[in-house]
Design a protein around this motif. Structure first.
Motif, short mmCIF file in Angstrom:
data_model
loop_
_atom_site.label_atom_id
_atom_site.label_comp_id
_atom_site.label_asym_id
_atom_site.label_seq_id
_atom_site.Cartn_x
_atom_site.Cartn_y
_atom_site.Cartn_z
N LYS A 9 18.41 28.74 69.03
CA LYS A 9 19.47 29.05 68.26
C LYS A 9 19.28 28.56 66.71
O LYS A 9 19.07 27.36 66.74
CB LYS A 9 20.76 28.47 68.72
N GLU A 11 21.58 27.55 63.48
CA GLU A 11 23.11 27.49 62.78
C GLU A 11 22.70 27.16 61.41
O GLU A 11 21.80 26.52 61.13
CB GLU A 11 23.71 26.21 63.62
N THR A 43 18.11 24.21 69.53
CA THR A 43 19.04 24.56 68.57
C THR A 43 18.59 23.90 67.31
O THR A 43 18.01 22.60 67.33
CB THR A 43 20.27 24.02 68.75
N ASP A 45 19.83 23.19 63.45
CA ASP A 45 21.02 23.39 62.53
C ASP A 45 20.40 23.14 61.04
O ASP A 45 19.89 21.96 60.80
CB ASP A 45 22.01 22.21 62.87
#
Length: 205
Positions: A9, A11, A43, A45
């Protein structure tokens, strides 16, 4: 025995908990985990920023790996890490808010770090060939006034193109767009519709 699903993921929204794309991306991941509870999730970011590529980076990237100096290897260390994260993923989930009609500069910096000749794509006599095949990408798209797929949407088309360029051609966009043109209750409805679209998308997979 097949290996667990791997989800990456990305972000890029600077809005933290107020971000629509973060909520949508979280919904995508949550729904993926319902279907594959043993999946791994990484994740990344990028909203705080990534180093911009520069002359030293380009020079290191185009030096034969066997001939790179210690300094060149260090220059590419983050890029290598980002590429390995992407290479390991089966599903890529990208939170992509629209800033000034395009993607966030930090997301573009991530793309610049992972789009590497002879690593994630190569040129052949038949044209460019993406090397990251067999993956799926889901883009959580949100905008204040830019309509998805409109003449001034320079975000979704670019993401589809660059992902395809590195070999990821199975790309779906779920959108909550033109949010500032809606009233407060309509904004909530637009988010719900986007989340429902996510659920339908993954139920059909």
């Amino acid at each position: 025995m097949s290996k667990p699903l791997s989800i990456l993921k990305i972000e890029s929204s600077v809005r933290g908990g107020a971000s629509v794309t973060r909520r949508l991306a979280d919904r995508v991941v949550a729904d993926l985990l319902r279907g594959a509870p043993d999946a791994t999730v990484v994740t990344r970011d990028v909203s705080a920023g990534l180093p911009q590529i520069d002359e030293a980076w380009v020079g290191a990237n185009f030096t034969d790996p066997a001939e790179r100096s210690a300094a060149q290897k260090e220059t590419l260390a983050l890029s290598d890490e980002l590429v390995e994260e992407l290479r390991a993923a089966d599903v890529l989930v990208i939170g992509a808010p629209v800033y000034n009609f395009a993607i966030a500069s930090t997301l573009k910096a991530w793309i610049d770090q992972i789009a590497r000749a002879r690593v994630t794509f190569r040129y052949t006599e038949n044209g460019p060939e993406g090397l990251l095949t067999g993956k799926r990408a889901i883009i959580a798209f949100a905008s204040s006034g830019t309509g998805l797929g409109s003449d001034v949407d320079f975000a979704s088309g670019y993401l589809r193109h660059i992902l395809g360029f590195v070999g990821i051609t199975d790309v779906t966009v779920v959108a909550a767009d033109q949010m500032l043109t809606l009233g407060e209750t309509q904004v909530e409805a637009a988010e719900r519709q986007a989340e429902e679209a996510v659920a339908r998308l993954l139920a059909a997979a």
